[in-house]
Design a protein around this motif. Structure first.
Motif, PDB file in Angstrom:
ATOM      1  N   MET A  58       0.784  -1.232   0.000  1.00  0.00           N
ATOM      2  CA  MET A  58       0.000   0.000   0.000  1.00  0.00           C
ATOM      3  C   MET A  58       0.821   1.291   0.000  1.00  0.00           C
ATOM      4  O   MET A  58       0.257   2.372   0.073  1.00  0.00           O
ATOM      5  CB  MET A  58      -0.959   0.001   1.195  1.00  0.00           C
ATOM      6  N   THR A  59       2.129   1.174  -0.094  1.00  0.00           N
ATOM      7  CA  THR A  59       2.984   2.370  -0.137  1.00  0.00           C
ATOM      8  C   THR A  59       4.050   2.175  -1.212  1.00  0.00           C
ATOM      9  O   THR A  59       4.287   1.054  -1.658  1.00  0.00           O
ATOM     10  CB  THR A  59       3.697   2.624   1.212  1.00  0.00           C
ATOM     11  N   PRO A  60       4.713   3.239  -1.579  1.00  0.00           N
ATOM     12  CA  PRO A  60       5.808   3.115  -2.548  1.00  0.00           C
ATOM     13  C   PRO A  60       7.147   2.753  -1.896  1.00  0.00           C
ATOM     14  O   PRO A  60       8.194   2.929  -2.508  1.00  0.00           O
ATOM     15  CB  PRO A  60       5.858   4.511  -3.183  1.00  0.00           C
ATOM     16  N   ILE A  61       7.128   2.213  -0.694  1.00  0.00           N
ATOM     17  CA  ILE A  61       8.359   1.933   0.052  1.00  0.00           C
ATOM     18  C   ILE A  61       9.245   0.899  -0.628  1.00  0.00           C
ATOM     19  O   ILE A  61      10.459   0.891  -0.443  1.00  0.00           O
ATOM     20  CB  ILE A  61       8.037   1.507   1.504  1.00  0.00           C
ATOM     21  N   GLY A  62       8.643   0.024  -1.405  1.00  0.00           N
ATOM     22  CA  GLY A  62       9.395  -1.050  -2.054  1.00  0.00           C
ATOM     23  C   GLY A  62       8.788  -2.397  -1.705  1.00  0.00           C
ATOM     24  O   GLY A  62       7.584  -2.505  -1.479  1.00  0.00           O
ATOM     25  N   ASP A  63       9.638  -3.425  -1.617  1.00  0.00           N
ATOM     26  CA  ASP A  63       9.130  -4.759  -1.304  1.00  0.00           C
ATOM     27  C   ASP A  63       9.076  -4.991   0.206  1.00  0.00           C
ATOM     28  O   ASP A  63       9.340  -4.082   1.002  1.00  0.00           O
ATOM     29  CB  ASP A  63       9.963  -5.830  -2.015  1.00  0.00           C
ATOM     30  N   VAL A  64       8.730  -6.207   0.587  1.00  0.00           N
ATOM     31  CA  VAL A  64       8.580  -6.551   2.005  1.00  0.00           C
ATOM     32  C   VAL A  64       9.885  -6.331   2.762  1.00  0.00           C
ATOM     33  O   VAL A  64       9.890  -5.799   3.878  1.00  0.00           O
ATOM     34  CB  VAL A  64       8.093  -8.019   2.161  1.00  0.00           C
ATOM     35  N   GLU A  65      10.997  -6.697   2.164  1.00  0.00           N
ATOM     36  CA  GLU A  65      12.304  -6.510   2.823  1.00  0.00           C
ATOM     37  C   GLU A  65      12.617  -5.035   3.017  1.00  0.00           C
ATOM     38  O   GLU A  65      13.177  -4.633   4.035  1.00  0.00           O
ATOM     39  CB  GLU A  65      13.412  -7.208   2.032  1.00  0.00           C
ATOM     40  N   ASP A  66      12.230  -4.209   2.059  1.00  0.00           N
ATOM     41  CA  ASP A  66      12.428  -2.762   2.203  1.00  0.00           C
ATOM     42  C   ASP A  66      11.596  -2.215   3.367  1.00  0.00           C
ATOM     43  O   ASP A  66      12.070  -1.379   4.142  1.00  0.00           O
ATOM     44  CB  ASP A  66      12.041  -2.027   0.920  1.00  0.00           C
ATOM     45  N   ALA A  67      10.374  -2.700   3.495  1.00  0.00           N
ATOM     46  CA  ALA A  67       9.513  -2.274   4.601  1.00  0.00           C
ATOM     47  C   ALA A  67      10.096  -2.721   5.938  1.00  0.00           C
ATOM     48  O   ALA A  67      10.094  -1.966   6.922  1.00  0.00           O
ATOM     49  CB  ALA A  67       8.098  -2.832   4.418  1.00  0.00           C
ATOM     50  N   ARG A  68      10.607  -3.924   5.987  1.00  0.00           N
ATOM     51  CA  ARG A  68      11.228  -4.452   7.213  1.00  0.00           C
ATOM     52  C   ARG A  68      12.434  -3.620   7.612  1.00  0.00           C
ATOM     53  O   ARG A  68      12.591  -3.239   8.769  1.00  0.00           O
ATOM     54  CB  ARG A  68      11.613  -5.912   6.994  1.00  0.00           C
ATOM     55  N   ARG A  69      13.303  -3.345   6.652  1.00  0.00           N
ATOM     56  CA  ARG A  69      14.484  -2.522   6.928  1.00  0.00           C
ATOM     57  C   ARG A  69      14.081  -1.150   7.469  1.00  0.00           C
ATOM     58  O   ARG A  69      14.653  -0.665   8.444  1.00  0.00           O
ATOM     59  CB  ARG A  69      15.312  -2.321   5.657  1.00  0.00           C
ATOM     60  N   GLU A 105      20.690  -0.398   4.810  1.00  0.00           N
ATOM     61  CA  GLU A 105      21.194  -1.645   4.228  1.00  0.00           C
ATOM     62  C   GLU A 105      21.552  -2.668   5.304  1.00  0.00           C
ATOM     63  O   GLU A 105      21.296  -3.867   5.162  1.00  0.00           O
ATOM     64  CB  GLU A 105      22.409  -1.351   3.342  1.00  0.00           C
ATOM     65  N   LEU A 106      22.135  -2.212   6.408  1.00  0.00           N
ATOM     66  CA  LEU A 106      22.525  -3.112   7.490  1.00  0.00           C
ATOM     67  C   LEU A 106      21.333  -3.755   8.199  1.00  0.00           C
ATOM     68  O   LEU A 106      21.477  -4.781   8.862  1.00  0.00           O
ATOM     69  CB  LEU A 106      23.380  -2.368   8.520  1.00  0.00           C
ATOM     70  N   MET A 107      20.158  -3.180   8.057  1.00  0.00           N
ATOM     71  CA  MET A 107      18.958  -3.717   8.709  1.00  0.00           C
ATOM     72  C   MET A 107      18.462  -4.989   8.034  1.00  0.00           C
ATOM     73  O   MET A 107      17.701  -5.752   8.613  1.00  0.00           O
ATOM     74  CB  MET A 107      17.828  -2.679   8.726  1.00  0.00           C
ATOM     75  N   GLY A 108      18.887  -5.229   6.804  1.00  0.00           N
ATOM     76  CA  GLY A 108      18.451  -6.413   6.072  1.00  0.00           C
ATOM     77  C   GLY A 108      19.582  -7.410   5.916  1.00  0.00           C
ATOM     78  O   GLY A 108      20.655  -7.251   6.501  1.00  0.00           O
ATOM     79  N   PRO A 109      19.351  -8.459   5.135  1.00  0.00           N
ATOM     80  CA  PRO A 109      20.380  -9.479   4.931  1.00  0.00           C
ATOM     81  C   PRO A 109      21.691  -8.847   4.451  1.00  0.00           C
ATOM     82  O   PRO A 109      21.684  -8.026   3.536  1.00  0.00           O
ATOM     83  CB  PRO A 109      19.798 -10.374   3.843  1.00  0.00           C
ATOM     84  N   CYS A 110      22.770  -9.202   5.115  1.00  0.00           N
ATOM     85  CA  CYS A 110      24.074  -8.672   4.721  1.00  0.00           C
ATOM     86  C   CYS A 110      25.169  -9.627   5.196  1.00  0.00           C
ATOM     87  O   CYS A 110      24.938 -10.467   6.067  1.00  0.00           O
ATOM     88  CB  CYS A 110      24.298  -7.263   5.269  1.00  0.00           C
ATOM     89  N   SER A 111      26.342  -9.472   4.619  1.00  0.00           N
ATOM     90  CA  SER A 111      27.432 -10.390   4.953  1.00  0.00           C
ATOM     91  C   SER A 111      27.923 -10.228   6.384  1.00  0.00           C
ATOM     92  O   SER A 111      28.435 -11.166   6.976  1.00  0.00           O
ATOM     93  CB  SER A 111      28.591 -10.205   3.974  1.00  0.00           C
ATOM     94  N   ILE A 112      27.741  -9.063   6.965  1.00  0.00           N
ATOM     95  CA  ILE A 112      28.222  -8.825   8.334  1.00  0.00           C
ATOM     96  C   ILE A 112      27.304  -9.461   9.374  1.00  0.00           C
ATOM     97  O   ILE A 112      27.763 -10.128  10.291  1.00  0.00           O
ATOM     98  CB  ILE A 112      28.357  -7.319   8.607  1.00  0.00           C
ATOM     99  N   PHE A 113      25.996  -9.258   9.229  1.00  0.00           N
ATOM    100  CA  PHE A 113      25.050  -9.702  10.258  1.00  0.00           C
ATOM    101  C   PHE A 113      24.195 -10.895   9.852  1.00  0.00           C
ATOM    102  O   PHE A 113      23.330 -11.322  10.610  1.00  0.00           O
ATOM    103  CB  PHE A 113      24.160  -8.537  10.693  1.00  0.00           C
ATOM    104  N   GLY A 114      24.380 -11.425   8.656  1.00  0.00           N
ATOM    105  CA  GLY A 114      23.648 -12.604   8.238  1.00  0.00           C
ATOM    106  C   GLY A 114      22.286 -12.297   7.650  1.00  0.00           C
ATOM    107  O   GLY A 114      21.975 -11.146   7.334  1.00  0.00           O
ATOM    108  N   PRO A 115      21.434 -13.325   7.540  1.00  0.00           N
ATOM    109  CA  PRO A 115      20.167 -13.181   6.821  1.00  0.00           C
ATOM    110  C   PRO A 115      19.145 -12.278   7.500  1.00  0.00           C
ATOM    111  O   PRO A 115      18.255 -11.748   6.847  1.00  0.00           O
ATOM    112  CB  PRO A 115      19.636 -14.619   6.737  1.00  0.00           C
ATOM    113  N   ASP A 116      19.279 -12.050   8.810  1.00  0.00           N
ATOM    114  CA  ASP A 116      18.319 -11.205   9.507  1.00  0.00           C
ATOM    115  C   ASP A 116      18.804  -9.770   9.680  1.00  0.00           C
ATOM    116  O   ASP A 116      18.088  -8.937  10.220  1.00  0.00           O
ATOM    117  CB  ASP A 116      17.992 -11.792  10.882  1.00  0.00           C
TER     118      ASP A 116
END
Length: 156
Positions: A58-69, A105-116
């Protein structure tokens, strides 16, 4: 190595016993903690995922992962910074100086903190989780996102 098993059926009880037995056989020393009750994080995580899905729809925020971040950074980090001095000090020292996009970017899957991603919501206690949900609903409801059906299902 730490394992967590929620026992809510005979098969899960058998799984827990087997895991405990295997761990004991391997190391001969095992620390066991148990408590009665339902693991609230499963319900809360399911609600948050549904909220993220709705925000993405319902928003232009992006996909589910973008909303989560976005929610982790905008709502979760401030909750943790205000309630946990160690978190606040660590965040201020290591991340406060970063550009917004880097923090996001760090709030989502990344090499430093893993999939969460960077640990925020998994550090919450029950009250912090409720505050997080309330802040998401408040901000995005004011932007036209409808959550009443999701919140009604979780209250049942």
């Amino acid at each position: 190595m730490t394992d967590k098993i929620s026992v809510n059926s005979s098969s899960k009880l058998a799984e827990a016993i087997n895991a405990l037995t295997a761990m004991y056989r391997q190391s001969k020393f095992v620390v066991v903690s148990m408590r009665p009750g339902k693991d609230r994080t499963l319900d809360q995580n399911a609600l948050w995922f549904a909220l993220y899905q709705r925000i993405a729809q319902m928003t232009p925020i992006g996909d589910v992962e973008d909303a989560r971040r976005y929610c982790k950074l905008h709502f979760g980090v401030p909750i943790m910074r205000s309630s946990d001095a160690d978190f606040r000090d660590g965040w201020n020292r290591m991340f406060l100086h970063l550009q917004y996009e880097q923090k996001l970017e760090l709030m989502g899957p990344c090499s430093i903190f893993g999939p969460d991603g960077f640990p925020v919501t998994r550090l919450f206690n029950r009250a912090q989780g409720i505050a997080y949900t309330d802040r998401i609903v408040s901000e995005f409801s004011s932007k036209g996102v409808v959550f009443t059906d999701l919140l009604g299902e979780q209250a049942a």
